[in-house]
Design a protein around this motif. Structure first.
Motif, PDB file in Angstrom:
ATOM      1  N   THR A  24      78.596  94.716 -50.690  1.00 21.07           N
ATOM      2  CA  THR A  24      78.370  94.250 -49.333  1.00 21.07           C
ATOM      3  C   THR A  24      77.304  93.171 -49.327  1.00 21.07           C
ATOM      4  O   THR A  24      76.480  93.094 -50.240  1.00 21.07           O
TER       5      THR A  24
ATOM      6  N   TYR B 136      83.537  97.408 -49.541  1.00 24.39           N
ATOM      7  CA  TYR B 136      83.101  98.581 -50.278  1.00 24.39           C
ATOM      8  C   TYR B 136      83.491  98.467 -51.747  1.00 24.39           C
ATOM      9  O   TYR B 136      82.795  98.946 -52.616  1.00 24.39           O
TER      10      TYR B 136
ATOM     11  N   CYS C 256      86.147  96.068 -36.653  1.00 26.75           N
ATOM     12  CA  CYS C 256      86.095  96.387 -38.076  1.00 26.75           C
ATOM     13  C   CYS C 256      86.977  97.611 -38.343  1.00 26.75           C
ATOM     14  O   CYS C 256      86.992  98.558 -37.559  1.00 26.75           O
TER      15      CYS C 256
ATOM     16  N   ARG D 171      87.839 100.756 -40.688  1.00 27.39           N
ATOM     17  CA  ARG D 171      87.347 101.662 -41.726  1.00 27.39           C
ATOM     18  C   ARG D 171      88.306 102.845 -41.779  1.00 27.39           C
ATOM     19  O   ARG D 171      88.299 103.709 -40.918  1.00 27.39           O
TER      20      ARG D 171
ATOM     21  N   CYS E 264      88.173  94.187 -42.671  1.00 29.41           N
ATOM     22  CA  CYS E 264      88.520  95.438 -43.337  1.00 29.41           C
ATOM     23  C   CYS E 264      87.387  95.835 -44.261  1.00 29.41           C
ATOM     24  O   CYS E 264      87.142  95.174 -45.271  1.00 29.41           O
ATOM     25  N   GLU E 265      86.690  96.921 -43.952  1.00 31.61           N
ATOM     26  CA  GLU E 265      85.519  97.300 -44.738  1.00 31.61           C
ATOM     27  C   GLU E 265      85.871  97.743 -46.150  1.00 31.61           C
ATOM     28  O   GLU E 265      85.025  97.745 -47.025  1.00 31.61           O
ATOM     29  N   GLU E 266      87.123  98.123 -46.380  1.00 31.23           N
ATOM     30  CA  GLU E 266      87.492  98.530 -47.727  1.00 31.23           C
ATOM     31  C   GLU E 266      87.230  97.415 -48.735  1.00 31.23           C
ATOM     32  O   GLU E 266      86.822  97.662 -49.859  1.00 31.23           O
TER      33      GLU E 266
END
Length: 213
Positions: A192, A188, A120, A122, A183-185
């Protein structure tokens, strides 16, 4: 080794999951994989399962959230399918984007039976997320399927699976985890799909409005 069957877990009718899974699906299909879509088990449906997993208090001292429990049931259901295949499978979550194809000949030569494939992103950091995407052969899929039902669960699915791979496979090496990225962006910005009980500042599609209808 021919390309394994890919099982993509997505949350039907959830806008975040459907958007992410569509993008993820294309990366795997473009690389020549057959991708089967699997509708995730949700907090409203996991109690209907004939199999009952045993959740104890989380090792951090809190209770498991309903979405964390549902994730276990989703992977359990997919493992039930993978254990019946004649060859290895790849199980991916909705935001698992293939960025580098697997060297299947090398994996076969090294006799890899289970491997964590994903990381992942971040910001500028990357960290291993075992259940984002994993390669698993039928025998170990069956063993993992049984193991999950026999043990008391005290860790999230990634922690649980990480221990499983460390005990029974060789696939926690970083070279395998560089094939798939999330990609956690994206999560966010859009919200989620998982509630870990500690992200109250984030918009959470499961927690707020996901299953109101």
């Amino acid at each position: 080794m021919k390309k394994p069957q890919v099982f993509l877990i997505r949350i039907k009718d959830n806008p975040v999951s459907m958007w992410e899974s569509g993008r993820s699906y294309q990366t795997w299909r473009s690389a020549g994989y057959n991708v089967a879509l699997f509708d995730a088990i949700t907090p409203k449906t996991y109690l209907d399962s004939e199999i009952k997993l045993t959740f104890k208090k989380h090792w951090r001292g809190r209770e498991f959230t309903e979405t964390e429990k549902a994730v276990f049931y989703s992977h359990l259901s997919v493992l039930s399918l993978a254990r019946r295949k004649s060859g290895p499978s790849i199980v991916i979550e909705h935001d698992a984007h293939l960025v580098k194809d697997l060297d299947l000949k090398k994996m076969e030569k090294e006799d890899i039976d289970v491997a964590a494939l994903g990381m992942c992103v971040r910001g500028n950091n990357k960290y291993q997320v075992p259940c984002l995407a994993y390669f698993i052969n039928p025998a170990l899929a069956g063993f993992f399927y049984d193991d999950m039902q026999m043990k008391d669960i005290t860790k999230n699915i990634d922690g649980y699976f990480s221990e499983f791979i460390a005990s029974y496979g060789k696939g926690l090496r970083e070279e395998y985890s560089e094939h798939v990225l999330a990609c956690e962006e994206f999560r966010y910005e859009l919200g989620t799909t998982i509630d870990h009980g500690n992200d109250k500042h984030l918009p959470n599609m499961f927690h707020e409005n996901m299953f109101d209808t």
